[in-house]
Design an enzyme around this catalytic site. Sequence first.
Site, short mmCIF file in Angstrom:
data_model
loop_
_atom_site.label_atom_id
_atom_site.label_comp_id
_atom_site.label_asym_id
_atom_site.label_seq_id
_atom_site.Cartn_x
_atom_site.Cartn_y
_atom_site.Cartn_z
N CYS A 79 0.85 -1.17 0.09
CA CYS A 79 0.04 -0.06 0.15
C CYS A 79 0.93 1.20 0.00
CB CYS A 79 -1.10 -0.15 1.11
SG CYS A 79 -2.48 0.99 0.92
N HIS A 170 -3.19 -5.18 1.79
CA HIS A 170 -2.64 -5.45 3.26
C HIS A 170 -2.49 -6.99 3.53
CE1 HIS A 170 -1.92 -1.51 4.46
NE2 HIS A 170 -3.00 -0.90 3.90
N GLU A 172 -0.50 -8.42 5.45
CA GLU A 172 -0.10 -8.56 6.93
C GLU A 172 -1.36 -8.42 7.99
OE1 GLU A 172 0.10 -5.86 5.13
OE2 GLU A 172 -0.17 -4.11 6.17
N1 GLN Z 1 -3.52 6.46 1.18
C1 GLN Z 1 -2.15 6.14 1.82
C2 GLN Z 1 -1.30 6.81 1.10
O1 GLN Z 1 -1.59 7.49 0.09
C3 GLN Z 1 -2.05 4.57 1.72
C4 GLN Z 1 -2.88 3.86 2.51
C5 GLN Z 1 -2.35 2.49 3.08
O2 GLN Z 1 -1.14 2.34 3.11
N2 GLN Z 1 -3.32 1.72 3.78
O3 GLN Z 1 -0.12 6.82 1.44
#
Ligand code: GLN
Length: 189
Positions: A79, A170, A172
Site C-alpha cells: 500500500c 495489506h 499482513e
Molecule cells: N492512502 C495512503 C497513502 O497514500 C496509503 C494507505 C495505506 O497504506 N493503507 O499513502
Amino acid sequence: MHRIGVLGLQGDYDKHRAMLASLGVEAEVVVDPSGIERIDGLVIPGGESTTMGKLMVSYRLLAPLKQRIAEGMPVFGTCAGMILLAERIEASEQPRIGLLDVQVSRNAYGRQIASFEADIPVAFGPAPVRGVFIRAPIITEVGSKVAVLAEFEGRPVLVRQGAMLASSFHPELTEDTRIHEYFLSMFDN
Ligand code: GLN
C-alpha cells in the site's frame, strides 16, 4: 538465515514483523541508516506515504535505501510502501524510492470509508488471498519488466519487478502468510 528489516518510521510495521515472526523470521525494525547496513531484505509497510517519505528524507534513509534496492536487495512494499517504490505517482512530487516501473493513483480505491475486502486469485497458488484494501492506490500503468501476480477488477494489485514485490492491499492484516512466504522465496531466485 536472511536478515530482514521492516521499515519502522510509521504505519503498520509491527503487523509485518509479527507475520514474519510467525514464519520463524525475526525481522529488525529499521529506523536509521545503520539498520539498512545490517539487513539484506526489507518490508515497507502501509501507512501514509507522504509522511513516511518525508521521514525517510529527514532520517537520511532515502538515499541508502534507494542504493541497496537498485543493487538488488529484495523489498516488499504494501500500500503506502508500494507508493514509495513507484516511479510515477499521479499528481504528486512526494519523496519516493521510485524504482518500480509503475504509475499509481493514490487513494483511488476510495477514502477510509470506502475501504473493503475481496478475494484475489494469485499467480503462485490455487487458493485466492483475502485482499484488505485501505485507502488503497490503484496501479494505473505497468512497465514491460513488471510481472502482474494478481489482479482485481482487471487492474494489477500485486506486482513484481526483479527483487521488488508490491501490493495495493495489506496481506499482513490477514492470517494468510502466503504472500510473505512468496517474498521470502525471492531471496533464493
Ligand atoms: N492512502 C495512503 C497513502 O497514500 C496509503 C494507505 C495505506 O497504506 N493503507 O499513502
